[in-house]
Write a protein that holds these residues in place. Sequence first.
Motif, short mmCIF file in Angstrom:
data_model
loop_
_atom_site.label_atom_id
_atom_site.label_comp_id
_atom_site.label_asym_id
_atom_site.label_seq_id
_atom_site.Cartn_x
_atom_site.Cartn_y
_atom_site.Cartn_z
N ASN A 72 1.92 -5.19 11.74
CA ASN A 72 1.17 -4.34 10.83
C ASN A 72 1.88 -3.03 10.55
O ASN A 72 1.62 -2.39 9.52
CB ASN A 72 -0.24 -4.09 11.40
CG ASN A 72 -1.12 -5.32 11.30
OD1 ASN A 72 -1.19 -5.95 10.25
ND2 ASN A 72 -1.76 -5.68 12.40
N TYR A 73 2.78 -2.61 11.44
CA TYR A 73 3.56 -1.40 11.18
C TYR A 73 4.48 -1.59 9.97
O TYR A 73 4.65 -0.68 9.15
CB TYR A 73 4.38 -1.05 12.42
CG TYR A 73 5.28 0.15 12.24
CD1 TYR A 73 4.76 1.44 12.23
CD2 TYR A 73 6.65 -0.01 12.06
CE1 TYR A 73 5.58 2.55 12.06
CE2 TYR A 73 7.48 1.08 11.89
CZ TYR A 73 6.94 2.35 11.88
OH TYR A 73 7.76 3.45 11.71
N VAL A 74 5.08 -2.77 9.87
CA VAL A 74 6.01 -3.01 8.75
C VAL A 74 5.33 -3.68 7.57
O VAL A 74 5.93 -3.82 6.51
CB VAL A 74 7.22 -3.85 9.21
CG1 VAL A 74 8.02 -3.10 10.27
CG2 VAL A 74 6.80 -5.21 9.72
N CYS A 75 4.09 -4.13 7.76
CA CYS A 75 3.31 -4.72 6.66
C CYS A 75 1.97 -3.99 6.59
O CYS A 75 0.91 -4.56 6.90
CB CYS A 75 3.12 -6.22 6.89
SG CYS A 75 2.33 -7.10 5.51
N PRO A 76 2.00 -2.72 6.17
CA PRO A 76 0.80 -1.87 6.25
C PRO A 76 -0.15 -2.10 5.08
O PRO A 76 -0.29 -1.28 4.18
CB PRO A 76 1.39 -0.46 6.22
CG PRO A 76 2.62 -0.61 5.39
CD PRO A 76 3.16 -1.98 5.67
N ILE A 77 -0.84 -3.23 5.09
CA ILE A 77 -1.79 -3.55 4.03
C ILE A 77 -3.18 -3.68 4.65
O ILE A 77 -3.33 -3.86 5.86
CB ILE A 77 -1.42 -4.85 3.30
CG1 ILE A 77 -1.32 -6.03 4.29
CG2 ILE A 77 -0.11 -4.68 2.54
CD1 ILE A 77 -1.03 -7.36 3.64
N ASN A 78 -4.18 -3.61 3.82
CA ASN A 78 -5.57 -3.75 4.27
C ASN A 78 -5.77 -5.14 4.87
O ASN A 78 -5.45 -6.15 4.25
CB ASN A 78 -6.51 -3.55 3.07
CG ASN A 78 -7.95 -3.37 3.49
OD1 ASN A 78 -8.37 -3.87 4.53
ND2 ASN A 78 -8.72 -2.65 2.69
N THR A 247 13.29 -10.29 11.09
CA THR A 247 12.26 -10.20 10.05
C THR A 247 11.52 -8.88 10.12
O THR A 247 11.21 -8.28 9.08
CB THR A 247 11.28 -11.37 10.17
OG1 THR A 247 12.01 -12.61 10.21
CG2 THR A 247 10.32 -11.40 9.00
N ILE A 248 11.23 -8.41 11.32
CA ILE A 248 10.57 -7.11 11.45
C ILE A 248 11.47 -6.00 10.93
O ILE A 248 11.03 -5.10 10.19
CB ILE A 248 10.17 -6.85 12.92
CG1 ILE A 248 9.02 -7.79 13.32
CG2 ILE A 248 9.76 -5.40 13.14
CD1 ILE A 248 8.69 -7.76 14.79
N GLY A 249 12.76 -6.06 11.27
CA GLY A 249 13.69 -5.04 10.79
C GLY A 249 13.86 -5.06 9.29
O GLY A 249 13.89 -4.00 8.64
N SER A 250 13.98 -6.25 8.70
CA SER A 250 14.15 -6.32 7.25
C SER A 250 12.88 -5.89 6.52
O SER A 250 12.94 -5.25 5.47
CB SER A 250 14.54 -7.74 6.83
OG SER A 250 13.53 -8.68 7.14
N ALA A 251 11.70 -6.23 7.09
CA ALA A 251 10.45 -5.81 6.46
C ALA A 251 10.30 -4.29 6.50
O ALA A 251 9.63 -3.71 5.62
CB ALA A 251 9.27 -6.48 7.16
N VAL A 309 5.25 -8.06 -2.96
CA VAL A 309 5.62 -9.28 -2.24
C VAL A 309 5.92 -8.86 -0.81
O VAL A 309 6.83 -8.05 -0.57
CB VAL A 309 6.84 -9.97 -2.86
CG1 VAL A 309 7.23 -11.20 -2.06
CG2 VAL A 309 6.58 -10.33 -4.32
N ARG A 310 5.15 -9.36 0.12
CA ARG A 310 5.31 -8.93 1.52
C ARG A 310 5.38 -10.13 2.45
O ARG A 310 4.81 -11.19 2.17
CB ARG A 310 4.15 -8.02 1.94
CG ARG A 310 4.17 -6.65 1.27
CD ARG A 310 3.14 -5.72 1.88
NE ARG A 310 3.16 -4.39 1.27
CZ ARG A 310 3.90 -3.37 1.70
NH1 ARG A 310 4.69 -3.54 2.75
NH2 ARG A 310 3.84 -2.19 1.10
N VAL A 311 6.06 -9.90 3.57
CA VAL A 311 6.08 -10.88 4.65
C VAL A 311 5.27 -10.31 5.81
O VAL A 311 5.37 -9.11 6.12
CB VAL A 311 7.52 -11.21 5.10
CG1 VAL A 311 8.25 -9.99 5.63
CG2 VAL A 311 7.53 -12.31 6.16
N LEU A 312 4.46 -11.15 6.42
CA LEU A 312 3.69 -10.76 7.61
C LEU A 312 4.44 -11.31 8.82
O LEU A 312 4.28 -12.49 9.17
CB LEU A 312 2.27 -11.32 7.53
CG LEU A 312 1.31 -10.93 8.66
CD1 LEU A 312 1.10 -9.42 8.69
CD2 LEU A 312 -0.02 -11.66 8.52
N PRO A 313 5.28 -10.50 9.49
CA PRO A 313 6.15 -11.01 10.56
C PRO A 313 5.41 -11.18 11.88
O PRO A 313 5.70 -10.52 12.88
CB PRO A 313 7.23 -9.93 10.65
CG PRO A 313 6.55 -8.68 10.23
CD PRO A 313 5.50 -9.07 9.23
#
Length: 592
Positions: A72-78, A247-251, A309-313
């Motif tokens: 959630n740190y790298v994919c900060p969406i609701n 994936t976390i780093g790229s996100a 466009v997001r990835v949830l790692p």
Amino acid sequence: MLVRRVSFAGLVTVSFLLMAALMAITLSPGGFGLLDIIIFVSFLVTLPWTIIGFWNATIGLLIMRFSRDPANYVCPINHGDDTAGTTSRTAILSCIRNEEVNRLEKNLSVMLEDLTTSAQANNFTLYVLSDSSDNVIAASERRMADRLRKIWGNQIPVIYRRRENNPGFKAGNIRDFCERWGGEHDFALVLDADSFMTADAILTLVRRMEANPKLGILQSLAVGLPSASAFARVFQFGMRLGMRSYTIGSAWWQGECGPYWGHNAVLRLEPFKQHCVLPDLPGKGPLAGPILSHDQVEAVLMRRAGYEVRVLPQEGGSYEENPPHLLEFIRRDLRWCQGNLQYRRLLTMKGLKPISRIQLALAMLMFLSSPAWLSFMISAAILGLTATDFAPFRPDTGLLIFVAIMTMVFAPKIATVLDILVRPSLRRQFGGGIRVVISTVCEVVYAAMMAPMMAVAHTLFMAGLAFGKTIGWGAQARGVARLPVGLAMRKLWPQTLFGVMGTAWVMTQPLSLVWPVLPITVGPLLAVPFAILLSTRFAGLLGTKSTLWRIPEESDPPEPLFMLDLPAFADAGNSRPEPVVAATASAAEAPT
């Protein structure tokens, strides 16, 4: 996000310039001849992917260690309300072509049952979208759809459609769905024939799509299912190690310009229908016509339209099967190679985000690095053999380059291994610290042997593209079966020849100098026995019994995986392995 991207670009640029300078210094003895220039340029071509992977892994490791919720740190969406029911209409798209129907039916049945158990089934519809060219297989698909409809149709409608003509391959298959039924649904969950997702994973994606109206594509992190194939078992262990940190780093720096891998992802249908229509590339030859690697192009078109466009790692609940043997792995990679090289005509497309153009260029460079790597290795070997009146390389900086490159190449795996080893509960899920270390060392040798085999395959295929050679789109091999010796020899003789050349070169060098590169130079000599051995049922059974290369789903399997009747569980001697009770992370284990 701009600060992150500028920082990341700075790290990559500085690293690139330092490595380029080191290589120039290493080649400086005797001046710069033609071979030196070829070596230098080839080295530069291979650098971007290596350096980006290193910094992705480094950033990913830092986030895994110091963030309480890395995904959630790298994919900060609701997140949406995890307890509320979904209100959107979601189509589940199972895209198939000449697949083994029994395995497909098992996967779909368990997914449908899991959804109905979750009490969230009413807003889903399953579409079995067939591009099968075999009439016998197509008839089996219809019967399968009838059985699924009979069992689950009252809660989840099941629709079967077969295209006898299939322009556009998988992208055309999905486009046909959009034109026929797209207006009836808000979202589409795209699945490959080998995909499996739990209800929790599906609902997690859908709820996030509902809560974020500007989110166009949400990609889950698909990991390998427990496999009875020795080849797949070792490969997906290595992938599991590399994917987390990478994936976390790229996100972290890609953010809303994330990747789409074409399956195990949810699409917002209205903008997808309007803005993600793929062009047919003009001209003739293998790189013209429909785009094979459609997924990343659809992602950049979605971003051009203003949607994220997001990835949830986040590992768990999203799975795929990996190729069971080397020849199928190569065939899949060559299809991606042909598709990615088509991107050259899209780099100048109007309106694309700068990050999107970089992603398309890097996707091409991923395969262009293979002939560059071969050119580097062959030219360096020739220079070493022909430069008799002076030392062709500086040994001190040469050793420094070798250590730096090896560290960068394996950084994603090293980062994840470090994270596993310092977390007791995660360490147990991977089989314990000793098993993790032994498995990792063996996988590194396996990967080092595979790298030149794949480089040879990519290079020959790209050379063939100039003469009209194409890979097409066919059914994929799924089951475990020993490769015929004759087939392996016909397909892998170029790799074997490269191994012969590498072995001959090694014999002219001091062993103390060349031992670190033995798997790379000599390994391809064993390409045929390597491929045959790892394709056998015996090797798969031995790998499972050894408990090496274990993934968490074998130690603590989610309930839906039991229902898939996976051969890997049976090979372990228990169809329902006892779950490992993961201890609650202690204060010492929890990231600070």
